[in-house]
Structure formats: structure tokens, C-alpha cells
Design an enzyme around this catalytic site. Structure first.
Site, mmCIF file in Angstrom:
data_model
loop_
_atom_site.group_PDB
_atom_site.id
_atom_site.type_symbol
_atom_site.label_atom_id
_atom_site.label_comp_id
_atom_site.label_asym_id
_atom_site.label_seq_id
_atom_site.Cartn_x
_atom_site.Cartn_y
_atom_site.Cartn_z
ATOM 1 C CB SER A 140 -0.855 -0.007 1.277
ATOM 2 O OG SER A 140 -1.443 1.272 1.484
ATOM 3 C CE1 TYR A 153 -4.523 -2.499 5.106
ATOM 4 C CE2 TYR A 153 -3.514 -0.330 4.871
ATOM 5 C CZ TYR A 153 -4.097 -1.446 4.307
ATOM 6 O OH TYR A 153 -4.253 -1.524 2.941
HETATM 7 N N1 LIG Z 1 -8.796 -0.355 -1.007
HETATM 8 C C1 LIG Z 1 -7.723 0.378 -0.763
HETATM 9 O O1 LIG Z 1 -7.805 1.622 -0.660
HETATM 10 C C2 LIG Z 1 -6.364 -0.262 -0.642
HETATM 11 C C3 LIG Z 1 -5.238 0.562 -0.624
HETATM 12 C C4 LIG Z 1 -3.980 -0.021 -0.499
HETATM 13 C C5 LIG Z 1 -3.851 -1.394 -0.387
HETATM 14 N N2 LIG Z 1 -4.971 -2.182 -0.411
HETATM 15 C C6 LIG Z 1 -4.777 -3.630 -0.256
HETATM 16 O O2 LIG Z 1 -5.392 -4.335 -1.318
HETATM 17 C C7 LIG Z 1 -5.835 -5.610 -0.866
HETATM 18 C C8 LIG Z 1 -7.288 -5.797 -1.227
HETATM 19 O O3 LIG Z 1 -8.048 -4.781 -0.569
HETATM 20 P P1 LIG Z 1 -9.527 -4.368 -1.017
HETATM 21 O O4 LIG Z 1 -9.611 -2.910 -0.879
HETATM 22 O O5 LIG Z 1 -9.885 -5.032 -2.277
HETATM 23 O O6 LIG Z 1 -10.348 -4.996 0.206
HETATM 24 P P2 LIG Z 1 -11.819 -5.639 0.257
HETATM 25 O O7 LIG Z 1 -12.680 -5.068 -0.809
HETATM 26 O O8 LIG Z 1 -12.241 -5.512 1.678
HETATM 27 O O9 LIG Z 1 -11.552 -7.172 -0.098
HETATM 28 C C9 LIG Z 1 -10.746 -7.945 0.748
HETATM 29 C C10 LIG Z 1 -10.693 -9.359 0.209
HETATM 30 O O10 LIG Z 1 -9.835 -10.096 1.088
HETATM 31 C C11 LIG Z 1 -10.529 -11.267 1.523
HETATM 32 N N3 LIG Z 1 -10.089 -11.617 2.875
HETATM 33 C C12 LIG Z 1 -10.116 -10.850 3.984
HETATM 34 N N4 LIG Z 1 -9.685 -11.558 5.056
HETATM 35 C C13 LIG Z 1 -9.370 -12.786 4.590
HETATM 36 C C14 LIG Z 1 -8.891 -13.976 5.188
HETATM 37 N N5 LIG Z 1 -8.663 -14.046 6.507
HETATM 38 N N6 LIG Z 1 -8.661 -15.045 4.407
HETATM 39 C C15 LIG Z 1 -8.902 -15.006 3.069
HETATM 40 N N7 LIG Z 1 -9.373 -13.917 2.443
HETATM 41 C C16 LIG Z 1 -9.611 -12.832 3.203
HETATM 42 C C17 LIG Z 1 -12.008 -10.909 1.457
HETATM 43 O O11 LIG Z 1 -12.829 -12.054 1.279
HETATM 44 P P3 LIG Z 1 -13.544 -12.794 2.533
HETATM 45 O O12 LIG Z 1 -14.054 -11.698 3.434
HETATM 46 O O13 LIG Z 1 -14.617 -13.595 1.910
HETATM 47 O O14 LIG Z 1 -12.510 -13.640 3.158
HETATM 48 C C18 LIG Z 1 -12.040 -10.035 0.201
HETATM 49 O O15 LIG Z 1 -12.136 -10.846 -0.962
HETATM 50 C C19 LIG Z 1 -5.572 -5.642 0.648
HETATM 51 O O16 LIG Z 1 -4.372 -6.302 0.907
HETATM 52 C C20 LIG Z 1 -5.455 -4.173 0.998
HETATM 53 O O17 LIG Z 1 -4.664 -3.951 2.143
HETATM 54 C C21 LIG Z 1 -6.215 -1.655 -0.535
#
Ligand SMILES: NC(=O)c1ccc[n+]([C@@H]2O[C@H](COP(=O)([O-])OP(=O)(O)OC[C@H]3O[C@@H](n4cnc5c(N)ncnc54)[C@H](OP(=O)(O)O)[C@@H]3O)[C@@H](O)[C@H]2O)c1
Length: 248
Positions: A140, A153
Site C-alpha cells: 500500500s 495496518y
Molecule cells: N482499497 C484500498 O484503498 C487499498 C489501498 C492499499 C492497499 N490495499 C490492499 O489491497 C488488498 C485488497 O483490498 P480491497 O480494498 O480489495 O479490500 P476488500 O474489498 O475488503 O476485499 C478484501 C478481500 O480479502 C478477503 N479476505 C479478507 N480476510 C481474509 C482472510 N482471513 N482469508 C482469506 N481472504 C480474506 C475478502 O474475502 P472474505 O471476506 O470472503 O474472506 C475479500 O475478498 C488488501 O491487501 C489491501 O490492504 C487496498
């Protein structure tokens, strides 16, 4: 990275950034395997994208990671790419009267960092046998300049950056390439977000930029505003120091 003909395992592929990348790779002609905890959500993504496959997996559980990696490799012996994307984000104050919940802190570290390390470790022996393999780690922009409200985080994301640098070095003379994907704020429900902030990038825009970065072959792919945070916090300036400490 080659953009078609791969077999790609993506944790957290049921929504948000993971789903966006899963669908983009699916459309380019890759065999995509998605994983996450909620079977109904995974199933819905596969129904919308015929040919995609899913595995129920909680990356906080080391036994599940080992079992699912074994099953996915047995089902798809050509598996050559792993995207460790699953993550959660929680807000805590360490300055308040009441200490943050220890269970929630440990769980966040276990999902974001230990889960990513274990997922990578479980697939590496197989990836090493592939002619060309790629491991993508999601960090991130907050790995480089933290947002204090989500201190744990940001610490997990900084650790992912460090871990990825080390593994890239350890694997420098192999067929396994390590890519760090560095998102800015993206419109998803991460951390209880609404998924439609005016300050965020949309999932399709983010996905397109990420795919361009992968196609370009960069080791580190900062996207949008994350480019500024990456440059401010580490970026190019850290590379000579790393090379000095880790000779080729
Ligand atoms: N959105 C942002 O602004 C942002 C910015 C920087 C980095 N990121 C990174 O990008 C990645 C994806 O984020 P996102 O924004 O797409 O989040 P999201 O929409 O909340 O999706 C998170 C995904 O991770 C899965 N997950 C969560 N806990 C899990 C577990 N214990 N085991 C297996 N799967 C799990 C969830 O599925 P289930 O709940 O079904 O398990 C879901 O598919 C993350 O690593 C996040 O830190 C996001």
C-alpha cells in the site's frame, strides 16, 4: 510479466481489488483461481466469469493454507502465479483510555502479514519448478507514509515491502519473479469504507493501471497517489543502500 496463458491463484478474489484483478486476468485468457472465506461471494464471482474456479480459504489459518495450496496445485499443475491480496484494515487509538483489542490486532497481523508470508511459502516449492513464475504481494502507499489512525495496518504493509525486497533478492537467479503492487486509496469496502469515496480511485481504473504495470515488467508497481508516498518513504533512494547490504 507475460499477461496471458498463466494459471493465477488470487487470495481475496471475491471482491474489491482482488476481484478486479481476477476478472481482468480472466478476460486476458488466464486460468484464474480465487480464494477467500465466504463461499457464496466466491461462487458468485465464478458464476459471472465462467471457467474461473474458487477455493474456500482463511489465510489466518496455516493448516488451511497448506491444504488449499496442495489441492490447487494438484488441480492445476501449471499454476505459475500467486497474488497475495487478502487483507483487512482496522482503526485503533493507542492513545485512548482503553487499550486496543489484542485479539483484533493479532488477527490483523495474521491476515495481512503472516497470511501473506505463509501463502507465499506454501506455493514456492511448486513455483520454483515452473519455467516462469510470478508472486505478487499487495502492499500500500501507506507502507511508505503511514496513516496514524490505522497504525497496525500500515506496519503490516511496511513489513510486506521489506519481506518482498528480501525474497526478490533471495530468488534473483531463479525463474520466480516477485512484484510488489502498491495501491493508493481505492473504492472498496476495505476497513468498512463505503466504496464510493470522492478521493479514491475506482476499482476498474486501478485494475487497468495495475495490469499496465504488470505488463511493463516492473518489480514495484505504485499506482496513482501511491507513487508520491512510495517516492517520499522509500522508492529509489533506498535502492543503493539495499544493494550495498545485499551484494548480487
Ligand atoms: N482499497 C484500498 O484503498 C487499498 C489501498 C492499499 C492497499 N490495499 C490492499 O489491497 C488488498 C485488497 O483490498 P480491497 O480494498 O480489495 O479490500 P476488500 O474489498 O475488503 O476485499 C478484501 C478481500 O480479502 C478477503 N479476505 C479478507 N480476510 C481474509 C482472510 N482471513 N482469508 C482469506 N481472504 C480474506 C475478502 O474475502 P472474505 O471476506 O470472503 O474472506 C475479500 O475478498 C488488501 O491487501 C489491501 O490492504 C487496498
Amino acid at each position: 510479466m507475460r499477461m496471458d496463458g498463466n494459471t493465477i491463484f488470487i487470495t481475496g478474489g471475491s471482491e474489491g481489488i482482488g476481484r478486479g484483478m481476477a476478472e481482468a486476468f480472466h478476460q486476458l485468457g488466464n486460468q484464474v483461481l480465487i480464494a477467500g472465506r465466504r463461499e457464496a461471494a466466491l461462487k458468485a464471482v465464478c458464476e459471472a466469469n465462467p471457467g474461473m474456479r474458487y477455493y474456500v480459504l482463511d489465510v489466518a489459518d496455516p493448516m488451511q493454507i497448506v491444504a488449499v495450496a496442495k489441492k490447487a496445485i494438484a488441480d492445476f499443475p501449471k499454476l505459475n502465479c500467486v497474488i497475495a491480496n487478502a487483507g483487512v484494515q482496522r482503526l485503533y487509538s493507542f492513545a485512548g483510555e482503553q487499550a486496543p483489542d489484542d485479539f483484533l490486532i493479532a488477527e490483523e497481523i495474521n491476515i495481512n502479514l503472516t497470511g501473506l508470508i505463509r501463502t507465499t511459502t506454501a506455493f514456492l516449492p511448486h513455483l520454483r519448478t515452473q519455467e516462469r513464475a510470478t508472486v505478487v504481494h499487495l502492499s500500500s502507499g501507506l507502507a511508505f507514509v503511514p496513516l496514524a489512525a490505522c497504525a497496525v495496518y500500515c506496519a503490516t504493509k511496511a513489513a510486506i515491502h521489506s519481506f518482498t525486497l528480501s525474497l526478490r533478492h533471495q530468488y534473483r537467479n531463479t525463474s520466480v519473479k516477485f512484484v510488489e503492487l502498491i495501491p493508493p486509496r481505492v473504492d472498496t469496502t476495505l476497513g468498512g469504507g463505503s466504496g464510493n469515496s470522492p478521493f479514491s480511485m475506482t476499482v476498474p481504473d486501478f485494475g487497468a493501471a495495475a495490469m499496465n504495470g504488470f505488463a511493463g515488467g516492473a518489480d514495484e508497481v505504485p499506482v496513482g497517489h501511491a507513487k508520491n508516498l512510495f517516492a517520499a518513504g522509500a522508492g529509489e533512494s533506498a535502492k543503493p543502500a539495499f544493494a550495498g547490504m545485499n551484494p548480487a
